[in-house]
Design a protein around this motif. Structure first.
Motif, PDB file in Angstrom:
ATOM      1  N   THR A 205     -11.028  -1.914  -5.705  1.00 49.41           N
ATOM      2  CA  THR A 205     -11.778  -1.483  -4.694  1.00 49.41           C
ATOM      3  C   THR A 205     -11.368  -2.032  -3.298  1.00 49.41           C
ATOM      4  O   THR A 205     -11.772  -3.307  -3.324  1.00 49.41           O
ATOM      5  CB  THR A 205     -13.347  -1.397  -4.875  1.00 49.41           C
ATOM      6  N   ILE A 206     -10.749  -1.777  -2.441  1.00 49.88           N
ATOM      7  CA  ILE A 206     -10.298  -2.439  -1.218  1.00 49.88           C
ATOM      8  C   ILE A 206     -11.447  -2.613  -0.341  1.00 49.88           C
ATOM      9  O   ILE A 206     -12.382  -1.661   0.022  1.00 49.88           O
ATOM     10  CB  ILE A 206      -9.219  -1.772  -0.624  1.00 49.88           C
ATOM     11  N   LYS A 207     -11.691  -3.786   0.255  1.00 51.79           N
ATOM     12  CA  LYS A 207     -12.972  -4.031   0.999  1.00 51.79           C
ATOM     13  C   LYS A 207     -12.082  -4.041   2.631  1.00 51.79           C
ATOM     14  O   LYS A 207     -12.041  -3.059   3.308  1.00 51.79           O
ATOM     15  CB  LYS A 207     -13.333  -5.300   0.817  1.00 51.79           C
ATOM     16  N   GLU A 208     -11.872  -5.132   2.860  1.00 51.15           N
ATOM     17  CA  GLU A 208     -11.394  -5.397   4.410  1.00 51.15           C
ATOM     18  C   GLU A 208      -9.962  -6.134   4.312  1.00 51.15           C
ATOM     19  O   GLU A 208      -9.583  -6.698   3.543  1.00 51.15           O
ATOM     20  CB  GLU A 208     -12.431  -6.066   5.336  1.00 51.15           C
ATOM     21  N   PHE A 217       0.545  -5.955   3.847  1.00 49.35           N
ATOM     22  CA  PHE A 217      -0.783  -6.139   4.233  1.00 49.35           C
ATOM     23  C   PHE A 217      -1.601  -6.861   3.206  1.00 49.35           C
ATOM     24  O   PHE A 217      -1.309  -6.741   1.983  1.00 49.35           O
ATOM     25  CB  PHE A 217      -1.416  -4.766   4.574  1.00 49.35           C
ATOM     26  N   ILE A 218      -2.491  -7.946   3.591  1.00 49.54           N
ATOM     27  CA  ILE A 218      -3.191  -8.585   2.512  1.00 49.54           C
ATOM     28  C   ILE A 218      -4.471  -8.032   2.711  1.00 49.54           C
ATOM     29  O   ILE A 218      -5.161  -7.867   4.114  1.00 49.54           O
ATOM     30  CB  ILE A 218      -3.096 -10.208   2.839  1.00 49.54           C
ATOM     31  N   SER A 219      -5.253  -7.599   1.783  1.00 47.24           N
ATOM     32  CA  SER A 219      -6.768  -7.184   1.875  1.00 47.24           C
ATOM     33  C   SER A 219      -7.685  -7.847   0.811  1.00 47.24           C
ATOM     34  O   SER A 219      -7.138  -8.511  -0.099  1.00 47.24           O
ATOM     35  CB  SER A 219      -6.747  -5.661   1.646  1.00 47.24           C
ATOM     36  N   LYS A 220      -8.865  -8.044   1.152  1.00 48.58           N
ATOM     37  CA  LYS A 220      -9.847  -8.481   0.288  1.00 48.58           C
ATOM     38  C   LYS A 220     -10.096  -7.331  -0.554  1.00 48.58           C
ATOM     39  O   LYS A 220     -10.167  -6.260  -0.412  1.00 48.58           O
ATOM     40  CB  LYS A 220     -11.076  -8.976   1.042  1.00 48.58           C
ATOM     41  N   ALA A 221     -10.265  -7.655  -1.894  1.00 49.49           N
ATOM     42  CA  ALA A 221     -10.360  -6.279  -2.895  1.00 49.49           C
ATOM     43  C   ALA A 221     -11.356  -6.930  -4.097  1.00 49.49           C
ATOM     44  O   ALA A 221     -11.695  -8.129  -4.292  1.00 49.49           O
ATOM     45  CB  ALA A 221      -9.228  -5.830  -3.432  1.00 49.49           C
ATOM     46  N   HIS A 222     -12.045  -5.935  -4.534  1.00 52.77           N
ATOM     47  CA  HIS A 222     -13.036  -6.249  -5.776  1.00 52.77           C
ATOM     48  C   HIS A 222     -12.207  -5.840  -6.664  1.00 52.77           C
ATOM     49  O   HIS A 222     -11.693  -4.621  -7.239  1.00 52.77           O
ATOM     50  CB  HIS A 222     -14.426  -5.543  -5.614  1.00 52.77           C
ATOM     51  N   ILE A 224     -12.733  -4.544 -10.256  1.00 57.58           N
ATOM     52  CA  ILE A 224     -13.809  -3.918 -10.917  1.00 57.58           C
ATOM     53  C   ILE A 224     -13.933  -4.472 -12.331  1.00 57.58           C
ATOM     54  O   ILE A 224     -15.181  -4.736 -12.801  1.00 57.58           O
ATOM     55  CB  ILE A 224     -13.804  -2.278 -10.818  1.00 57.58           C
ATOM     56  N   SER A 225     -12.916  -4.409 -13.364  1.00 55.69           N
ATOM     57  CA  SER A 225     -13.064  -4.737 -14.682  1.00 55.69           C
ATOM     58  C   SER A 225     -13.563  -6.219 -14.757  1.00 55.69           C
ATOM     59  O   SER A 225     -14.400  -6.610 -15.830  1.00 55.69           O
ATOM     60  CB  SER A 225     -11.910  -4.315 -15.403  1.00 55.69           C
ATOM     61  N   LYS A 226     -12.853  -7.077 -14.135  1.00 53.97           N
ATOM     62  CA  LYS A 226     -13.295  -8.391 -13.995  1.00 53.97           C
ATOM     63  C   LYS A 226     -14.532  -8.790 -13.214  1.00 53.97           C
ATOM     64  O   LYS A 226     -14.928 -10.125 -13.298  1.00 53.97           O
ATOM     65  CB  LYS A 226     -12.103  -9.144 -13.628  1.00 53.97           C
ATOM     66  N   LYS A 227     -14.992  -7.995 -12.470  1.00 54.39           N
ATOM     67  CA  LYS A 227     -16.265  -8.316 -11.794  1.00 54.39           C
ATOM     68  C   LYS A 227     -15.960  -9.339 -10.723  1.00 54.39           C
ATOM     69  O   LYS A 227     -16.922 -10.285 -10.648  1.00 54.39           O
ATOM     70  CB  LYS A 227     -17.483  -8.346 -12.321  1.00 54.39           C
ATOM     71  N   GLU A 228     -14.845  -9.451 -10.002  1.00 52.21           N
ATOM     72  CA  GLU A 228     -14.585 -10.348  -9.053  1.00 52.21           C
ATOM     73  C   GLU A 228     -13.847 -10.111  -7.900  1.00 52.21           C
ATOM     74  O   GLU A 228     -13.119  -9.313  -8.026  1.00 52.21           O
ATOM     75  CB  GLU A 228     -13.933 -11.794  -9.774  1.00 52.21           C
ATOM     76  N   ASP A 229     -13.941 -10.929  -6.756  1.00 51.12           N
ATOM     77  CA  ASP A 229     -13.339 -10.719  -5.584  1.00 51.12           C
ATOM     78  C   ASP A 229     -11.784 -11.422  -5.774  1.00 51.12           C
ATOM     79  O   ASP A 229     -12.008 -12.434  -5.920  1.00 51.12           O
ATOM     80  CB  ASP A 229     -13.991 -10.842  -4.334  1.00 51.12           C
ATOM     81  N   ILE A 230     -10.890 -10.829  -5.301  1.00 56.61           N
ATOM     82  CA  ILE A 230      -9.382 -11.396  -5.077  1.00 56.61           C
ATOM     83  C   ILE A 230      -8.693 -10.764  -3.952  1.00 56.61           C
ATOM     84  O   ILE A 230      -9.445  -9.956  -3.044  1.00 56.61           O
ATOM     85  CB  ILE A 230      -8.844 -10.591  -6.504  1.00 56.61           C
ATOM     86  N   ALA A 231      -7.556 -11.077  -3.691  1.00 61.66           N
ATOM     87  CA  ALA A 231      -6.897 -10.662  -2.677  1.00 61.66           C
ATOM     88  C   ALA A 231      -5.623  -9.788  -3.098  1.00 61.66           C
ATOM     89  O   ALA A 231      -5.003 -10.099  -4.008  1.00 61.66           O
ATOM     90  CB  ALA A 231      -6.262 -11.825  -1.598  1.00 61.66           C
ATOM     91  N   ARG A 281      -5.211 -14.853  -5.782  1.00 65.08           N
ATOM     92  CA  ARG A 281      -6.708 -15.613  -5.784  1.00 65.08           C
ATOM     93  C   ARG A 281      -7.038 -15.590  -4.388  1.00 65.08           C
ATOM     94  O   ARG A 281      -6.250 -15.665  -3.463  1.00 65.08           O
ATOM     95  CB  ARG A 281      -6.636 -17.031  -6.324  1.00 65.08           C
ATOM     96  N   LEU A 282      -8.301 -14.903  -4.117  1.00 68.21           N
ATOM     97  CA  LEU A 282      -8.704 -15.045  -2.786  1.00 68.21           C
ATOM     98  C   LEU A 282      -9.002 -16.582  -2.257  1.00 68.21           C
ATOM     99  O   LEU A 282      -9.809 -17.319  -2.959  1.00 68.21           O
ATOM    100  CB  LEU A 282     -10.308 -14.298  -2.870  1.00 68.21           C
TER     101      LEU A 282
END
Length: 433
Positions: A205-208, A217-222, A224-231, A281-282
């Motif tokens: 899920t793309i955030k900002e 483009f580099i975006s922050k994303a979630h 879903i299956s690993k339940k963590e934020d990444i880039a 990695r974020l």
């Protein structure tokens, strides 16, 4: 700031030093000549121009001129008539021909990225002040040997062309520091890592958006299956000023794991627009860019904020970290090609991360060129050291230690490229600091 043709014709721009017009121009507006006494920077990018009139040579004060995304098919000969013109940009035109003797005497920055050029003129060897030359994304089959006379050349982008061989003289130029040569028949192909895992686009899920570079483009994303934020980096797919996005992606993976590299966790598959992407990695927001990209004045050297200040311990930590990661890259046959402070993230404890493989090239570590390719990048590294050393205040470092740094820098930028030490030797020297 973009100006209007009406403002130009009305006379309200008289006295300006910088003019930018993007209004579908098909012919050069003669009204620009009303600025003959002051105009230094002319930007006519994003128009439909195909040629320049001889009358443009009246603008004798022009230093910088841009014609990106127009319809030129031939490099205009009239530009040789400008006495102080030092920067010329024709990115993303349709240029096929660059005639002999077309470059002005003070040229030091030439941008011909993304055109259809097959051959460069021999007279480019007469450009003794040339420092920066962007030629990526053309159809060039060979570099003229006369270019070996460009002894002040520091940066060249020749990626994504049709070079049948990479000349040895290129890696013997005494000041060359930043070079990109991937995406050519003569360059070694990036090994395909078939074990590198791909993940479904729907699992994110793309955030900002966090940032945009030349290649994507580099975006922050979630995740879903690993339940963590990444880039997530999604590549645009177009040739950039540095080279091909697919090369950047392949080398980012081939670089491997290192404490001072941003970890690549996987690839994206089944993107709705069929684009390529990397999962990374974020990075903590406590990291900031070590420097800022070069400007018109500095040409090849980064610029730094006034608040950028370091002490001797921080300099040493940065120096060791970057030398270590560069040593690993070159052991794998990877030339970063853009080793700059603006591509390094640093936090308050001087932990740093090297990023942006957009200009990276893959080479055979057993080739005749391998020794010099690494030592070209060593010069870029010492430019970085010199810049950061300049940010260490005098009372933060003894004269004896500062002299040690200056000796290392001098030893790593000797004119004879093959005589410079490699990154593993640099690390040994730094252990004695």
């Amino acid at each position: 700031m973009t100006h209007t043709l009406e403002a130009l014709k009305s006379g309200e721009l008289i006295g300006t030093k910088r003019l930018k017009l993007a209004c579908g121009l098909k012919t050069f507006p003669e009204a620009i000549l009303s600025l003959v006494d002051t105009l230094e920077i002319l930007d006519l990018s994003d128009n439909q121009l195909t040629e320049l009139p001889d009358s443009i040579s009246k603008l004798k004060h022009l230093k910088i001129i841009f014609f990106a995304r127009n319809n030129f098919t031939k490099f205009p000969k009239i530009l040789k008539e400008f006495p102080v013109l030092n920067m010329i940009g024709f990115k993303s035109n349709q240029i096929q021909t660059v005639p002999e003797n077309v470059f002005p005497p003070k040229l030091n920055w030439l941008i011909l990225t993304d055109n259809k050029i097959k051959k460069l003129p021999k007279s480019i060897g007469d450009c003794g002040l040339l420092q920066k030359c962007a030629l990526a994304g053309n159809q060039i089959e060979e570099l003229p040997p006369e270019m070996a006379n460009c002894l002040n050349l520091e940066l060249i982008r020749i990626s994504a062309n049709k070079l049948k061989s990479i000349p040895k003289w290129l890696f013997e130029l005494p000041k060359l520091s930043w070079v990109a040569f991937g995406g050519n028949p003569a360059a070694r192909q990036i090994p395909l890592n078939t074990d590198f895992e791909s993940f479904q686009w729907e699992d994110f899920t793309i955030k900002e958006q966090l940032g945009e570079g030349a290649s994507g483009f580099i975006s922050k994303a979630h995740w879903i299956s690993k339940k963590e934020d990444i880039a997530v980096k999604i590549f645009k797919g177009d040739v950039t000023s540095d080279g091909l996005p697919e090369d950047e992606m392949g080398i980012s993976i081939a670089a491997g794991a290192h404490d001072n590299l941003i970890s690549v966790l996987g690839k994206i598959k089944n993107h709705p627009e069929k684009k390529s992407g990397l999962i990374m990695r974020l990075i903590s927001p406590t990291y900031i860019n070590l420097g800022n990209p070069p400007n018109f004045k500095t040409c090849t050297r980064d610029v730094f904020d006034e608040t950028s200040v370091f002490n001797g311990d921080e300099l040493l930590k940065i120096a060791k970290s970057i030398a270590s990661v560069c040593s690993q890259l070159h052991s794998k046959g990877i030339n970063h090609g853009d080793l700059y402070a603006h591509n390094i993230l640093v936090n308050k404890t001087a932990e740093c991360l090297l990023g942006d493989f957009g200009a990276a090239s893959f080479y055979d570590v057993n080739s005749d060129l391998a020794h010099n390719i690494e030592r070209i990048e060593v010069r870029a590294y010492t430019c970085l050291l010199e810049d950061v050393l300049g940010l260490v205040s005098e009372n933060e470092m003894s004269n004896e230690l500062r002299n040690k740094w200056q000796k290392l820098i001098a030893d790593c930028r000797v004119t004879d490229v093959k005589s410079r030490i490699g990154f593993s030797e640099v690390l040994e020297v730094l252990e004695g600091f």
